[in-house]
Design an enzyme around this catalytic site. Sequence first.
Site, PDB file in Angstrom:
ATOM      1  N   ARG A  20       4.755  -4.347   3.301  1.00  0.00           N
ATOM      2  CA  ARG A  20       5.871  -5.113   2.839  1.00  0.00           C
ATOM      3  C   ARG A  20       6.023  -5.080   1.481  1.00  0.00           C
ATOM      4  O   ARG A  20       7.241  -4.852   1.094  1.00  0.00           O
ATOM      5  CB  ARG A  20       5.629  -6.333   3.669  1.00  0.00           C
ATOM      6  CG  ARG A  20       5.783  -6.302   5.127  1.00  0.00           C
ATOM      7  CD  ARG A  20       5.678  -8.026   5.549  1.00  0.00           C
ATOM      8  NE  ARG A  20       4.102  -8.297   5.132  1.00  0.00           N
ATOM      9  CZ  ARG A  20       3.969  -9.547   5.042  1.00  0.00           C
ATOM     10  NH1 ARG A  20       5.273 -10.579   5.200  1.00  0.00           N
ATOM     11  NH2 ARG A  20       3.008 -10.099   4.531  1.00  0.00           N
ATOM     12  N   ASN A  38       6.799  -8.695   9.044  1.00  0.00           N
ATOM     13  CA  ASN A  38       5.598  -8.314  10.136  1.00  0.00           C
ATOM     14  C   ASN A  38       5.950  -8.721  11.601  1.00  0.00           C
ATOM     15  O   ASN A  38       6.669  -9.969  11.406  1.00  0.00           O
ATOM     16  CB  ASN A  38       4.058  -8.938   9.679  1.00  0.00           C
ATOM     17  CG  ASN A  38       3.569  -8.083   8.612  1.00  0.00           C
ATOM     18  OD1 ASN A  38       3.724  -7.193   8.298  1.00  0.00           O
ATOM     19  ND2 ASN A  38       2.581  -8.946   8.028  1.00  0.00           N
TER      20      ASN A  38
END
Length: 89
Positions: A20, A38
């Site tokens: 990320r 996520n």
Amino acid sequence: MSEVRQHIVFHGRVQGVGFRYTAKYLAQSLELTGWVKNEWDGTVTMEIQGREALIHKLLKGLNNGHFISIEWMDTIELPLEEERGFYVK
């Protein structure tokens, strides 16, 4: 050049490997907008908007990560949204 927005679900070793924050860094450096997060099932979901060539550049950069291993992606085209920046959810 025209812009596109894509909803992408990444499968593989994509959680716990800096995915990320690598995506955020690459997106910001390419002036792309959207978000990444996520999911409970071990995948990562991203919505990314900008020039298609720059999105491909981001995807290539993610795939070159030392610990990231993208096995496959599910991609859907979405309508453009009015937004600024790229962030981690």
